[in-house]
Design an enzyme around this catalytic site. Sequence first.
Site, PDB file in Angstrom:
ATOM      1  CB  SER A  96      39.870  51.934  39.695  1.00  0.00           C
ATOM      2  OG  SER A  96      39.713  52.012  38.145  1.00  0.00           O
ATOM      3  CB  THR A 198      38.739  45.936  38.460  1.00  0.00           C
ATOM      4  OG1 THR A 198      39.219  45.906  39.794  1.00  0.00           O
ATOM      5  CG2 THR A 198      39.379  44.853  37.539  1.00  0.00           C
ATOM      6  CB  THR A 216      42.253  46.358  39.943  1.00  0.00           C
ATOM      7  OG1 THR A 216      41.822  47.084  40.546  1.00  0.00           O
ATOM      8  CG2 THR A 216      42.984  45.141  40.507  1.00  0.00           C
ATOM      9  NE  ARG A 226      41.875  44.327  49.075  1.00  0.00           N
ATOM     10  CZ  ARG A 226      41.236  44.396  47.969  1.00  0.00           C
ATOM     11  NH1 ARG A 226      41.776  44.637  47.073  1.00  0.00           N
ATOM     12  NH2 ARG A 226      39.915  43.996  47.812  1.00  0.00           N
ATOM     13  CB  VAL A 227      46.422  40.317  47.001  1.00  0.00           C
ATOM     14  CG1 VAL A 227      46.032  39.571  45.773  1.00  0.00           C
ATOM     15  CG2 VAL A 227      48.003  41.020  47.161  1.00  0.00           C
ATOM     16  N   GLY A 228      43.336  41.773  46.127  1.00  0.00           N
ATOM     17  CA  GLY A 228      42.164  41.440  46.277  1.00  0.00           C
ATOM     18  C   GLY A 228      41.642  40.077  45.006  1.00  0.00           C
ATOM     19  CG  ASP A 229      38.147  40.350  42.833  1.00  0.00           C
ATOM     20  OD1 ASP A 229      38.564  41.476  43.227  1.00  0.00           O
ATOM     21  OD2 ASP A 229      37.498  40.430  41.911  1.00  0.00           O
ATOM     22  CB  THR A 249      34.377  45.001  38.441  1.00  0.00           C
ATOM     23  OG1 THR A 249      34.829  46.450  39.133  1.00  0.00           O
ATOM     24  CG2 THR A 249      33.003  45.250  38.205  1.00  0.00           C
ATOM     25  N   GLY A 250      34.569  45.211  41.697  1.00  0.00           N
ATOM     26  CA  GLY A 250      33.749  45.275  42.812  1.00  0.00           C
ATOM     27  C   GLY A 250      34.756  45.121  43.944  1.00  0.00           C
ATOM     28  N   GLY A 252      36.875  43.091  46.315  1.00  0.00           N
ATOM     29  CA  GLY A 252      37.418  41.657  46.002  1.00  0.00           C
ATOM     30  C   GLY A 252      37.032  40.851  47.175  1.00  0.00           C
TER      31      GLY A 252
END
Length: 341
Positions: A96, A198, A216, A226-229, A249-250, A252
Site C-alpha cells: 500500500s 497508508t 501511500t 485519482r488522488v487521495g487524502d 489512513t483509510g 481518502g
Amino acid sequence: MIDRRKFLTKATLGTVAVGTLYSCVDNGIKPHDPRKKESAGETGNNEVRKPVVISTWNHGLPANEEAWKILNGGGAGLDAVEAGVRVAEADPKVSSVGYGGWPDREGKVTLDACIMDHEFNCGSVAFLQNIKHPISVARKVMEKTPHIMLVGEGAKQFALEQGFKEENLLTPDAEKAYREWLRKSEYKPIINVENHDTISMLAIDENGNLSGACTTSGAAWKVHGRVGDSPIIGAGLFLDNEVGSAAATGLGEAVIRTAGSAMVVELMRQGKSPQQACKEIVERIYDIYKNRPDLEYLQIGFIALNKQGEYGAYCLRPGFNYAVCDNDEGNRLIDGEYKMS
Ligand code: SD4
C-alpha cells in the site's frame, strides 16, 4: 484476505515483545511492558513527554525504529519522520506504499505523499510514478521550491532534476494481484486490505517540535489519475506546533470530505485529548456515510499526537492498529479503538 490481515496482525503482536526487546536494547530504550495499561493520551500533568513517534499499521513498527534512531539522538523530528516512512516505501512486501504498492486499474503504481514541519513548512507530491521515495521528493518540494504541491509528470520531472532515479515500482506480486483483480474488475475495496495501509507518522522531538509525514500508493484499483487524502495538507496530515498533529489512513475520499486531520488538530485546540479528537472525527464521518452505499467498504483511522507528547487514535472498524515508540514503554503495536463491529 481479511483473514490474512488478521493473521498478520496477530503474528506481529505475537512477536512484538521480542522484537521490541532487541530494538530497545539497540536504541537504549526500555522494552514495552505488555501488562501496563496503554495511556491513550493523557498524562494528567503539564510535563511534556518527548521524544515520541507514532505511526499507522504494522509497518509502523520498523518505521518507528528508524525514526527513533534520529529522535533518540536528539535529531530533528522532520528528519525522523522522513527516514521512518522511507522504510515502508522501500519494502516490497508493503502493498500500500511505495515500491510494491498495488496499482490503479490500468496497472500503474501512482504515489501520493506529504510532509510538514513545526513552522508550517510543507511539501507534497501526488500522482507520482516510477520514483520510489515520494516522501523525499515532497521534502524537496518544501525546501527547494516556492510551492507546496507538485503532481504527475511535473512532479516526476522535478524529482529527476533533484537526482532521484526512475525505476519500475510494480513488483511481480503486485502485478499478480492486479491480474487477479482484472478478472472481475470490480471496485469494492476489501476492508483493511485494499483501501488503506497508508503509513502516516507523527513525531515530537527533543526540542518539543512536532512534524509529520504521510505516504501511500493510495486505494488499490483506483481510477487512473485519482488522488487521495494522503498528499493533501489538512486532509491526510496536519499539524500546528502550538497545539498538536494528526494524520489519517483509510478511504481518502472520506478524509478529504471532512478535512479530517485539520479538524482533529482544531478539536485538540479546543481542549480535546488526541484520543477524543480522533474519535469525534470518526463519528462525524460515520454520520455522513451511515446511509451511503459506500459505507460497506469504508474504513478510516486517525492518529494524533499533541504538544505535550500525548497520543491517541481511533478508527471506524476493527483491524486498525498503530505503533508508538517512546522512552517510557519502547516500541509497541496497539489495536485501535473502533466505532463499528
Ligand atoms: C488513499 N488514504 O489514497 C489513502 C489510502 C490508504 O494505503 O490509506 N492507502 O485514500
